[in-house]
Scaffold this motif. Structure first.
Motif, PDB file in Angstrom:
ATOM      1  N   PRO A 141     -25.953  75.055 -27.776  1.00  0.00           N
ATOM      2  CA  PRO A 141     -27.042  74.207 -27.265  1.00  0.00           C
ATOM      3  C   PRO A 141     -28.347  74.523 -27.982  1.00  0.00           C
ATOM      4  O   PRO A 141     -28.705  75.679 -28.180  1.00  0.00           O
ATOM      5  N   GLU A 142     -29.023  73.457 -28.419  1.00  0.00           N
ATOM      6  CA  GLU A 142     -30.271  73.644 -29.156  1.00  0.00           C
ATOM      7  C   GLU A 142     -31.396  74.060 -28.218  1.00  0.00           C
ATOM      8  O   GLU A 142     -31.426  73.703 -27.045  1.00  0.00           O
ATOM      9  N   THR A 143     -32.309  74.854 -28.785  1.00  0.00           N
ATOM     10  CA  THR A 143     -33.506  75.265 -28.065  1.00  0.00           C
ATOM     11  C   THR A 143     -34.613  75.508 -29.074  1.00  0.00           C
ATOM     12  O   THR A 143     -34.348  75.853 -30.223  1.00  0.00           O
ATOM     13  N   SER A 144     -35.838  75.301 -28.645  1.00  0.00           N
ATOM     14  CA  SER A 144     -36.982  75.535 -29.517  1.00  0.00           C
ATOM     15  C   SER A 144     -37.713  76.819 -29.160  1.00  0.00           C
ATOM     16  O   SER A 144     -38.750  77.134 -29.733  1.00  0.00           O
ATOM     17  N   ASP A 145     -37.152  77.567 -28.208  1.00  0.00           N
ATOM     18  CA  ASP A 145     -37.785  78.820 -27.790  1.00  0.00           C
ATOM     19  C   ASP A 145     -37.241  79.969 -28.654  1.00  0.00           C
ATOM     20  O   ASP A 145     -36.023  80.198 -28.700  1.00  0.00           O
ATOM     21  N   ASN A 146     -38.129  80.640 -29.319  1.00  0.00           N
ATOM     22  CA  ASN A 146     -37.674  81.764 -30.154  1.00  0.00           C
ATOM     23  C   ASN A 146     -37.753  83.107 -29.425  1.00  0.00           C
ATOM     24  O   ASN A 146     -37.497  84.151 -30.009  1.00  0.00           O
ATOM     25  N   GLU A 147     -38.108  83.056 -28.090  1.00  0.00           N
ATOM     26  CA  GLU A 147     -38.106  84.267 -27.282  1.00  0.00           C
ATOM     27  C   GLU A 147     -37.414  83.980 -25.964  1.00  0.00           C
ATOM     28  O   GLU A 147     -37.610  82.935 -25.339  1.00  0.00           O
ATOM     29  N   ASP A 148     -36.584  84.963 -25.548  1.00  0.00           N
ATOM     30  CA  ASP A 148     -35.910  84.842 -24.255  1.00  0.00           C
ATOM     31  C   ASP A 148     -35.460  86.232 -23.835  1.00  0.00           C
ATOM     32  O   ASP A 148     -34.566  86.833 -24.479  1.00  0.00           O
ATOM     33  N   GLY A 149     -36.051  86.758 -22.742  1.00  0.00           N
ATOM     34  CA  GLY A 149     -35.692  88.093 -22.281  1.00  0.00           C
ATOM     35  C   GLY A 149     -35.940  89.131 -23.368  1.00  0.00           C
ATOM     36  O   GLY A 149     -37.024  89.201 -23.962  1.00  0.00           O
ATOM     37  N   PRO A 150     -34.923  89.930 -23.715  1.00  0.00           N
ATOM     38  CA  PRO A 150     -35.124  90.974 -24.730  1.00  0.00           C
ATOM     39  C   PRO A 150     -35.023  90.452 -26.167  1.00  0.00           C
ATOM     40  O   PRO A 150     -35.176  91.233 -27.110  1.00  0.00           O
ATOM     41  N   LEU A 151     -34.759  89.122 -26.322  1.00  0.00           N
ATOM     42  CA  LEU A 151     -34.522  88.569 -27.655  1.00  0.00           C
ATOM     43  C   LEU A 151     -35.769  87.934 -28.257  1.00  0.00           C
ATOM     44  O   LEU A 151     -36.586  87.336 -27.549  1.00  0.00           O
ATOM     45  N   TRP A 152     -35.884  88.054 -29.581  1.00  0.00           N
ATOM     46  CA  TRP A 152     -36.903  87.341 -30.354  1.00  0.00           C
ATOM     47  C   TRP A 152     -36.264  86.937 -31.675  1.00  0.00           C
ATOM     48  O   TRP A 152     -35.455  87.689 -32.248  1.00  0.00           O
ATOM     49  N   SER A 153     -36.601  85.730 -32.187  1.00  0.00           N
ATOM     50  CA  SER A 153     -35.941  85.233 -33.393  1.00  0.00           C
ATOM     51  C   SER A 153     -36.922  84.494 -34.288  1.00  0.00           C
ATOM     52  O   SER A 153     -38.010  84.102 -33.869  1.00  0.00           O
ATOM     53  N   LEU A 172     -33.340  88.484 -36.041  1.00  0.00           N
ATOM     54  CA  LEU A 172     -33.115  88.712 -34.619  1.00  0.00           C
ATOM     55  C   LEU A 172     -33.656  90.089 -34.243  1.00  0.00           C
ATOM     56  O   LEU A 172     -33.350  91.079 -34.901  1.00  0.00           O
ATOM     57  N   LYS A 173     -34.470  90.117 -33.175  1.00  0.00           N
ATOM     58  CA  LYS A 173     -34.927  91.378 -32.608  1.00  0.00           C
ATOM     59  C   LYS A 173     -34.433  91.454 -31.170  1.00  0.00           C
ATOM     60  O   LYS A 173     -34.493  90.469 -30.431  1.00  0.00           O
ATOM     61  N   THR A 174     -33.948  92.630 -30.768  1.00  0.00           N
ATOM     62  CA  THR A 174     -33.497  92.810 -29.389  1.00  0.00           C
ATOM     63  C   THR A 174     -34.000  94.144 -28.861  1.00  0.00           C
ATOM     64  O   THR A 174     -33.976  95.163 -29.551  1.00  0.00           O
ATOM     65  N   GLY A 175     -34.471  94.108 -27.618  1.00  0.00           N
ATOM     66  CA  GLY A 175     -34.962  95.324 -26.971  1.00  0.00           C
ATOM     67  C   GLY A 175     -33.894  95.990 -26.130  1.00  0.00           C
ATOM     68  O   GLY A 175     -34.167  97.037 -25.534  1.00  0.00           O
ATOM     69  N   GLU A 176     -32.685  95.396 -26.051  1.00  0.00           N
ATOM     70  CA  GLU A 176     -31.594  95.978 -25.279  1.00  0.00           C
ATOM     71  C   GLU A 176     -30.301  95.905 -26.098  1.00  0.00           C
ATOM     72  O   GLU A 176     -30.185  95.117 -27.043  1.00  0.00           O
ATOM     73  N   LYS A 177     -29.328  96.715 -25.728  1.00  0.00           N
ATOM     74  CA  LYS A 177     -28.020  96.667 -26.389  1.00  0.00           C
ATOM     75  C   LYS A 177     -27.305  95.376 -25.997  1.00  0.00           C
ATOM     76  O   LYS A 177     -27.296  94.989 -24.813  1.00  0.00           O
ATOM     77  N   LEU A 178     -26.751  94.702 -26.975  1.00  0.00           N
ATOM     78  CA  LEU A 178     -26.046  93.439 -26.746  1.00  0.00           C
ATOM     79  C   LEU A 178     -24.543  93.674 -26.743  1.00  0.00           C
ATOM     80  O   LEU A 178     -24.000  94.331 -27.635  1.00  0.00           O
ATOM     81  N   THR A 179     -23.858  93.124 -25.764  1.00  0.00           N
ATOM     82  CA  THR A 179     -22.398  93.229 -25.676  1.00  0.00           C
ATOM     83  C   THR A 179     -21.699  91.960 -26.162  1.00  0.00           C
ATOM     84  O   THR A 179     -20.479  91.953 -26.314  1.00  0.00           O
ATOM     85  N   ALA A 180     -22.462  90.905 -26.388  1.00  0.00           N
ATOM     86  CA  ALA A 180     -21.930  89.657 -26.939  1.00  0.00           C
ATOM     87  C   ALA A 180     -23.038  88.996 -27.739  1.00  0.00           C
ATOM     88  O   ALA A 180     -24.207  89.048 -27.358  1.00  0.00           O
ATOM     89  N   LEU A 181     -22.659  88.357 -28.876  1.00  0.00           N
ATOM     90  CA  LEU A 181     -23.660  87.704 -29.710  1.00  0.00           C
ATOM     91  C   LEU A 181     -22.989  86.650 -30.579  1.00  0.00           C
ATOM     92  O   LEU A 181     -21.946  86.907 -31.187  1.00  0.00           O
ATOM     93  N   ASP A 262     -26.822  93.502 -20.573  1.00  0.00           N
ATOM     94  CA  ASP A 262     -26.792  93.959 -19.180  1.00  0.00           C
ATOM     95  C   ASP A 262     -26.216  92.881 -18.259  1.00  0.00           C
ATOM     96  O   ASP A 262     -26.710  92.650 -17.140  1.00  0.00           O
ATOM     97  N   GLY A 263     -25.209  92.184 -18.753  1.00  0.00           N
ATOM     98  CA  GLY A 263     -24.515  91.180 -17.946  1.00  0.00           C
ATOM     99  C   GLY A 263     -25.214  89.839 -17.862  1.00  0.00           C
ATOM    100  O   GLY A 263     -24.705  88.927 -17.207  1.00  0.00           O
ATOM    101  N   LYS A 264     -26.353  89.675 -18.540  1.00  0.00           N
ATOM    102  CA  LYS A 264     -27.075  88.407 -18.498  1.00  0.00           C
ATOM    103  C   LYS A 264     -27.050  87.754 -19.880  1.00  0.00           C
ATOM    104  O   LYS A 264     -27.078  88.438 -20.903  1.00  0.00           O
ATOM    105  N   GLN A 265     -27.008  86.400 -19.882  1.00  0.00           N
ATOM    106  CA  GLN A 265     -26.968  85.654 -21.133  1.00  0.00           C
ATOM    107  C   GLN A 265     -28.350  85.111 -21.483  1.00  0.00           C
ATOM    108  O   GLN A 265     -29.083  84.619 -20.615  1.00  0.00           O
ATOM    109  N   TYR A 266     -28.677  85.205 -22.793  1.00  0.00           N
ATOM    110  CA  TYR A 266     -29.968  84.734 -23.288  1.00  0.00           C
ATOM    111  C   TYR A 266     -29.732  83.847 -24.510  1.00  0.00           C
ATOM    112  O   TYR A 266     -28.761  84.020 -25.250  1.00  0.00           O
ATOM    113  N   THR A 267     -30.673  82.899 -24.744  1.00  0.00           N
ATOM    114  CA  THR A 267     -30.561  81.971 -25.872  1.00  0.00           C
ATOM    115  C   THR A 267     -31.917  81.803 -26.529  1.00  0.00           C
ATOM    116  O   THR A 267     -32.923  81.582 -25.848  1.00  0.00           O
ATOM    117  N   VAL A 268     -31.908  81.909 -27.862  1.00  0.00           N
ATOM    118  CA  VAL A 268     -33.117  81.652 -28.653  1.00  0.00           C
ATOM    119  C   VAL A 268     -32.734  80.756 -29.815  1.00  0.00           C
ATOM    120  O   VAL A 268     -31.565  80.647 -30.188  1.00  0.00           O
TER     121      VAL A 268
END
Length: 285
Positions: A141-153, A172-181, A262-268
């Motif tokens: 899914p497309e998005t124009s947000d380059n920040e979401d939670g711990p993610l920055w792009s 891609l920058k992440t402030g937390e460990k990612l278990t899926a990407l 941490d069990g939550k999904q984010y999109t940038v």
């Protein structure tokens, strides 16, 4: 044998010549005779047994015989030494040819060099990896947000791109460990666009890469393998492609990243700078 006889005859002839050449001291012999007759010159000596005289004669004879024998042996050895000795030459048996050596022709190397793209200047980054030519899954899914939670792009065209080749960089920058990407780059199929490779700064064995065309786009997709993780930090994903000569406008290109932390999904996601803006067209500033 003839040479030996000749040597013996020569030795005998030399002995005869030596005997004939001997000249006795007549004066000394006459003096001894006169002293003997007068009975005053020579003192009486004890008579030697006859056996001793015979022993001297036999010894002298044996010495002469030994001399002749030694001379003959030396001559015979010298003559024998001149004759070539029989020689035996060892000859190795002819090797039996291996069946493989005669049944297979030699393999000739391919002299044709691999073709390279002209004027290509890849970015000074990790080497690109082979890509799998597969039809990508449904687009993210497309998005124009380059920040979401711990993610920055961020998305940009590499400054080393030129009139024939380009590279699109996704940061891609992440402030937390990612278990899926999942990272998806969609490059609009403008004139001459064709896949030329891809790479990522994370370990190659941690991702599955697919490249294909979908709905007017050349699509690069990196999927983190199950059980692998992405640590905190900043990382780069890059797609490389050829295009028609001249600066290429990246206004229709876009990207999307989805991750689980941490069990939550984010999109940038987002697009690339439009023509006339910074990092717009290949080779332009």
């Amino acid at each position: 044998m003839k040479e030996v006889r000749d040597v013996h005859e020569e030795l005998r002839a030399r002995l005869r010549e030596a005997g004939e050449a001997h000249e006795p001291d007549r004066a000394r012999i006459l003096a001894r005779i006169e002293r003997g007759m007068a009975g005053e010159a020579l003192p009486e000596r004890p008579a030697r047994p006859p056996l001793a005289g015979w022993a001297r004669v036999v010894g002298a004879t044996a010495a002469v015989a030994g001399l002749l024998a030694v001379g003959g042996y030396a001559v015979a050895s010298a003559v024998k030494g001149d004759e070539p000795a029989d020689q035996t030459v060892a000859v190795s048996p002819s090797p039996t040819p291996s069946p493989d050596a005669t049944s297979r022709p030699p393999v000739k190397p391919d002299p044709t060099p691999s073709a390279e793209k002209p004027d290509r200047k890849p970015s000074p980054t990790p080497s690109r990896t082979p890509t799998a030519k597969n039809t990508p899954a449904a687009p993210l899914p497309e998005t124009s947000d380059n920040e979401d939670g711990p993610l920055w792009s961020d998305g940009s065209v590499d400054p080393h791109s030129n009139d024939f080749w380009a590279q699109s960089n996704l940061t891609l920058k992440t402030g937390e460990k990612l278990t899926a990407l999942t990272v998806e780059l969609r490059v609009a199929l403008t004139d001459g666009v064709n896949d030329a490779g891809a790479w990522r700064s994370l370990p190659e064995e941690d991702f599955t890469l697919t490249v294909g065309e979908d709905d007017g786009f050349l699509v690069y997709r990196w999927v983190l393998k199950e059980g692998r993780t992405v640590p905190e930090g900043e990382f780069v994903f890059a797609g490389q492609y050829d295009h028609a000569r001249g600066g290429r406008d990246a206004k229709d290109d876009r990207y999307t990243m989805t991750a689980t932390a941490d069990g939550k999904q984010y999109t940038v996601g987002g697009d690339f700078a439009r023509s006339g803006d910074e990092n717009t067209a290949d080779g332009d500033s």
